[in-house]
Motif scaffolding. Structure first.
Motif, PDB file in Angstrom:
ATOM      1  N   GLU A   5      -3.862   1.790   2.638  1.00 47.51           N
ATOM      2  CA  GLU A   5      -3.564   2.213   1.267  1.00 47.51           C
ATOM      3  C   GLU A   5      -4.064   3.636   1.041  1.00 47.51           C
ATOM      4  O   GLU A   5      -5.005   4.098   1.686  1.00 47.51           O
ATOM      5  CB  GLU A   5      -4.228   1.278   0.257  1.00 47.51           C
ATOM      6  CG  GLU A   5      -3.745  -0.158   0.318  1.00 47.51           C
ATOM      7  CD  GLU A   5      -2.427  -0.344  -0.392  1.00 47.51           C
ATOM      8  OE1 GLU A   5      -1.904   0.643  -0.962  1.00 47.51           O
ATOM      9  OE2 GLU A   5      -1.895  -1.471  -0.380  1.00 47.51           O
ATOM     10  N   ARG A   6      -3.431   4.319   0.094  1.00 46.02           N
ATOM     11  CA  ARG A   6      -3.904   5.632  -0.348  1.00 46.02           C
ATOM     12  C   ARG A   6      -4.206   5.544  -1.840  1.00 46.02           C
ATOM     13  O   ARG A   6      -3.404   5.005  -2.604  1.00 46.02           O
ATOM     14  CB  ARG A   6      -2.848   6.707  -0.098  1.00 46.02           C
ATOM     15  CG  ARG A   6      -3.278   8.085  -0.579  1.00 46.02           C
ATOM     16  CD  ARG A   6      -2.246   9.160  -0.289  1.00 46.02           C
ATOM     17  NE  ARG A   6      -2.708  10.425  -0.830  1.00 46.02           N
ATOM     18  CZ  ARG A   6      -3.544  11.252  -0.204  1.00 46.02           C
ATOM     19  NH1 ARG A   6      -3.992  10.931   1.009  1.00 46.02           N
ATOM     20  NH2 ARG A   6      -3.927  12.390  -0.747  1.00 46.02           N
ATOM     21  N   SER A  26      -5.677  12.964  -7.856  1.00 45.25           N
ATOM     22  CA  SER A  26      -5.521  12.428  -6.498  1.00 45.25           C
ATOM     23  C   SER A  26      -5.401  13.524  -5.456  1.00 45.25           C
ATOM     24  O   SER A  26      -5.795  13.339  -4.296  1.00 45.25           O
ATOM     25  CB  SER A  26      -4.289  11.523  -6.434  1.00 45.25           C
ATOM     26  OG  SER A  26      -4.353  10.506  -7.412  1.00 45.25           O
ATOM     27  N   ARG A  37      -8.988  13.566   0.339  1.00 44.67           N
ATOM     28  CA  ARG A  37      -8.529  13.568   1.711  1.00 44.67           C
ATOM     29  C   ARG A  37      -9.105  12.353   2.432  1.00 44.67           C
ATOM     30  O   ARG A  37     -10.212  11.894   2.134  1.00 44.67           O
ATOM     31  CB  ARG A  37      -8.970  14.849   2.439  1.00 44.67           C
ATOM     32  CG  ARG A  37      -8.441  16.127   1.823  1.00 44.67           C
ATOM     33  CD  ARG A  37      -6.934  16.291   2.058  1.00 44.67           C
ATOM     34  NE  ARG A  37      -6.456  17.551   1.528  1.00 44.67           N
ATOM     35  CZ  ARG A  37      -5.999  17.727   0.290  1.00 44.67           C
ATOM     36  NH1 ARG A  37      -5.994  16.702  -0.561  1.00 44.67           N
ATOM     37  NH2 ARG A  37      -5.561  18.906  -0.119  1.00 44.67           N
ATOM     38  N   ALA A  38      -8.368  11.860   3.400  1.00 47.67           N
ATOM     39  CA  ALA A  38      -8.812  10.691   4.153  1.00 47.67           C
ATOM     40  C   ALA A  38      -9.997  11.047   5.038  1.00 47.67           C
ATOM     41  O   ALA A  38     -10.023  12.095   5.686  1.00 47.67           O
ATOM     42  CB  ALA A  38      -7.670  10.147   5.002  1.00 47.67           C
ATOM     43  N   GLY A  80      -9.908   6.011   7.925  1.00 46.55           N
ATOM     44  CA  GLY A  80      -8.842   5.708   6.995  1.00 46.55           C
ATOM     45  C   GLY A  80      -9.164   4.706   5.907  1.00 46.55           C
ATOM     46  O   GLY A  80      -8.286   4.354   5.121  1.00 46.55           O
ATOM     47  N   TYR A 107     -11.610   7.742   1.107  1.00 43.56           N
ATOM     48  CA  TYR A 107     -11.093   9.066   0.770  1.00 43.56           C
ATOM     49  C   TYR A 107     -12.178   9.778  -0.046  1.00 43.56           C
ATOM     50  O   TYR A 107     -12.839   9.160  -0.886  1.00 43.56           O
ATOM     51  CB  TYR A 107      -9.816   8.956  -0.061  1.00 43.56           C
ATOM     52  CG  TYR A 107      -8.597   8.587   0.737  1.00 43.56           C
ATOM     53  CD1 TYR A 107      -7.616   9.534   1.021  1.00 43.56           C
ATOM     54  CD2 TYR A 107      -8.434   7.294   1.228  1.00 43.56           C
ATOM     55  CE1 TYR A 107      -6.481   9.191   1.762  1.00 43.56           C
ATOM     56  CE2 TYR A 107      -7.309   6.945   1.970  1.00 43.56           C
ATOM     57  CZ  TYR A 107      -6.338   7.901   2.231  1.00 43.56           C
ATOM     58  OH  TYR A 107      -5.234   7.573   2.963  1.00 43.56           O
ATOM     59  N   ALA A 135      -5.385   1.330  -5.876  1.00 47.36           N
ATOM     60  CA  ALA A 135      -4.805   1.205  -4.538  1.00 47.36           C
ATOM     61  C   ALA A 135      -4.006  -0.088  -4.527  1.00 47.36           C
ATOM     62  O   ALA A 135      -4.569  -1.188  -4.594  1.00 47.36           O
ATOM     63  CB  ALA A 135      -5.881   1.180  -3.467  1.00 47.36           C
TER      64      ALA A 135
END
Length: 737
Positions: A74-75, A86, A90-91, A95, A98, A116
């Motif tokens: 997920e982001r 957002s 950054r990741a 992962g 963030y 998310a």
């Protein structure tokens, strides 16, 4: 701490150089100093939000480094008070998290929310001005700005004093100046020079970092104003190793001053090894001694650093005297939020409790200077506890013969206690600009910390100093060093200090215009004298307030500590060696343990020749690495081989090491190898029967009759006349420590 309310990607420095915005990897975000998530941060369904750069309720300057944990794949979508930020995130490696710098936080309480998929978590944050305060209380005024002499240009402020009066000469309410960044290089000749915009200087030095890389010694430095004090953050441009040192400085001052940066801001050893160096004029006790304010300032500087470089693997504190004190106090008050480990050099447990016995110095010196019995200087240890010498040159007479009270501490009693004195070394603005300031400010330690000690009905800051019941020279009496008659005489005539309202301007040498005729080396004009001379009781409100303030070290510290000092007793230096053990005893008194502190001495007779700081940093690297790899073992369980009590010769070679080298100091064992090599002295209050750890502002009293019955006076059994004399000197009783 971006003054503009916009979202920007975080610019993070890492080992190997600068990671540019837009291609960020926070390799060091999972270090020791990451702030644990509070219950409010634990999100449901695998989403959580936490602030890395500070506590969520102690954000400052309008921005915060934030980490969002999400389900794999997920982001996050992140909102600041409803505005989408957002793009700042950054990741991180792996992962699952963030990280981004959220800017534009409004003053007061706000909310950062992360989504998310179908999951969501919100975190309430409280943002404070970059000028502070967060928790230290309202600002101190008047307050002089020094941004121009610190290379930051004129302060961006209203140029008014605390009462709103427009004044001249650099006065300002908050002394703010925007940050400036420059590049410096270390020359082969050992100097820092401005880095030219083009080309490589012919005298540019190289350096080898902790991780074995050899790089050009080029430093990126940021300076600005945080919490009204000047700060500096510096690191190698291409050699930062993810580790930091917070450089703390010592000295004694009464505040009302922004201060300037010290030389430690560009520590060549630390920078050369790849440490980032954090520093502030607000964490120098030569600027002020309010360590509530100092701790707040250090937290804000650390916040700025984390926002710029990411969370370091660790931050080690380094600093001597007042710089060492700060590490103990901040470790106690703030855990590992500022530093993960301390290298406290020639320190004391704290400074506020040093005023107790230092306040005895001039009382006893005046008495001894007027009594032929004490003409031999080395005899004076019997009363003051500190070292004395018949050969060390006295700085006031220019002749052989002095003691630590004179060489180390003379002048600090009026500085701490007399509201009507500022000496000739005081900044020019204190004396002349603007008119009336010198007369309107109470220049005392008590007043500098009036928010801690409190204020009495007459408008004076409450004083915690007193000597009611203190029997000067008691141990010397029981050891047979002084006679009963001498014991009675000193206690009858030593006296005490007047109340602040009754104090007057000092004489020569403390007030130069009074010289040469009006000599008063002991500040006797501000003493209560007589036969018997009255004693003074501390203000109980002041004592209660300071003991619960966080300014007194109570031994509650759980970070690795290397307490190192050069042994300076034969030079009558104020950094007396027994203070390391006073600190350890407070730790033992707190919870029975002191395994996280090791004590190192290096011989400095006749002069210091070696510095154990590099070795201490190497030991800390091992210690903190072990804690990071095996956190379940705790601080003590992760001690490496070098983290033991040790002592060194003048050239730095080891004399002895191990758990028993300091035997005989805090126990009844036979003296250990280091104990034998480095004789310890004490204080007037220890000689009077007090504990080695000090810190007793007001002793419990017992009647003279009970003290006699208990055998407090050793082989001496007072006659009826002597008992009557004791009761005359101590009408309310004597100390029962």
């Amino acid at each position: 701490m971006n003054p503009v309310g916009v979202v920007r990607p975080v610019r993070v420095m890492r080992a190997g150089g600068v990671v540019k915005a837009g291609a960020i990897t926070l390799a060091v975000v999972l270090g020791l100093t990451a702030v644990p998530a509070s219950p409010a941060q634990a999100g449901g369904g695998g989403v959580s939000v936490e602030v890395l750069s500070s506590r969520a309720d102690q954000v400052s300057g309008g921005d915060a480094l934030v980490r969002v944990r999400v389900p794999r794949g997920e982001r996050p979508r992140v909102l600041r008070d409803g505005a989408d930020v957002s793009a700042a995130f950054r990741a991180d490696p792996g992962g699952r998290t963030y990280t981004g710098l959220v800017t534009g936080l409004a003053a007061g309480t706000g909310t950062i929310t992360a989504y998310a998929g179908r999951h969501r978590d919100s975190l309430r944050v409280r943002n404070h001005p970059i000028s502070g305060p967060i928790f230290s209380g309202e600002h101190q005024y008047p307050f002089v700005c020094k941004t121009e002499r610190s290379g930051l240009g004129p302060p961006v402020a209203d140029n008014r004093d605390g009462q709103g009066m427009r004044v001249a000469g650099g006065w300002s309410r908050d002394c703010f100046a925007p940050p400036v960044t420059d590049r410096l290089y270390r020359s082969t000749g050992g100097a820092f020079k401005p880095m030219p915009p083009q080309g490589r200087p012919a005298d540019l030095a190289t350096t080898t970092t902790l991780d074995g890389r050899t790089v050009d010694f080029v430093v990126r430095r940021e300076r600005g104003v945080i919490n009204r004090f000047v700060y500096s953050i510096a690191a190698l441009e291409d050699g930062y190793t993810g580790r930091a040192v917070y450089q703390f400085d010592g000295g004694v001052a009464i505040g009302h001053d922004q201060g300037t940066l010290g030389s430690g801001a560009l520590d060549p050893y630390g920078l050369g090894k790849g440490y980032a160096i954090l520093h502030s004029s607000g964490t120098r006790t030569s600027t002020h001694y309010n360590l509530i304010l100092g701790g707040e300032t250090a937290l804000m500087v650390k916040e700025r650093f984390v926002e710029t470089y990411g969370v370091p693997l660790y931050t080690v504190g380094v600093g001597g005297s007042g710089g060492g004190i700060q590490q103990y106090i901040y470790g106690q008050n703030h855990g590992n939020r500022i530093i993960d480990a301390a290298i406290a050099q020639y320190s004391y447990p704290d400074m506020v409790t040093q005023t107790i016995h230092v306040g005895d110095c001039e009382l006893l010196e005046r008495y001894m200077d007027g009594n032929p019995r004490w003409a031999r200087w080395e005899d004076r240890t019997a009363l003051i506890g500190m070292n004395a010498s018949d050969t060390v040159v006295n700085p006031f007479t220019g002749k052989p013969g002095s003691d630590e009270c004179v060489t180390g501490w003379r002048g600090l009693t009026p500085l701490a206690m007399n509201p009507r004195w500022t000496d000739d070394d005081a900044p020019e603005w204190e004396r002349t600009d603007p008119p009336g300031v010198k007369e309107s400010v109470q220049w005392t330690h008590w007043d500098d910390l009036r928010k801690v000690y409190g204020v009495d009905a007459a408008g004076y800051a409450r004083s915690a100093w007193g000597n009611v019941g203190v029997q000067y020279g008691l141990k010397a009496l029981t050891d047979g060093v002084i006679t009963p008659a001498e014991f009675l005489d000193v206690n009858a005539k030593a006296g005490s200090w007047k109340e602040q309202a009754d104090m007057v301007q000092e004489g020569c040498p403390f007030t130069p215009p009074a010289c040469p005729g009006d000599v008063d080396l002991w500040s006797a004009r501000n003493m209560n004298l007589g036969d018997p001379a009255p004693r003074r009781a501390p203000d109980p409100v002041a004592v209660r307030n300071v003991l619960r303030s966080g300014l007194v070290f109570g031994g509650d510290i759980d970070i690795p500590v290397i307490d190192w000092r050069p042994y300076l007793e034969e030079r009558l230096n104020m950094h007396n060696a027994h203070q390391s053990f006073a600190t350890r005893k407070r730790m033992l008194d707190h919870d029975g343990r002191a395994g996280n502190q090791v004590i190192w001495f290096t011989d400095a007779r006749p002069e210091p020749r070696s510095d154990a700081t590099p070795e201490a940093l190497a030991v800390m690297e091992e210690w903190l690495t072990a804690i990071r790899e095996r956190p379940w073992r705790g601080v003590t369980g992760n001690r490496p081989a070098g983290a033991v009590d040790r002592c060194f010769a003048v050239d730095g070679t080891q004399i002895a090491a191990g758990p028993h080298v300091w035997d005989g100091v805090l126990d009844r064992r036979e003296p250990g190898a280091c104990t034998k090599a480095f004789p310890l002295y004490s204080t007037s209050r220890v000689v009077a029967g007090g504990p080695i750890e000090g810190g007793v502002y007001a002793c419990r009293l017992q009647p003279v009759s009970r003290a006699i019955a208990r055998g407090l006076y050793g082989a001496w059994t007072p006659s009826a006349a002597e008992r009557a004399r004791l009761e005359q000197i101590f009408p309310t009783g004597v100390c029962d420590y």
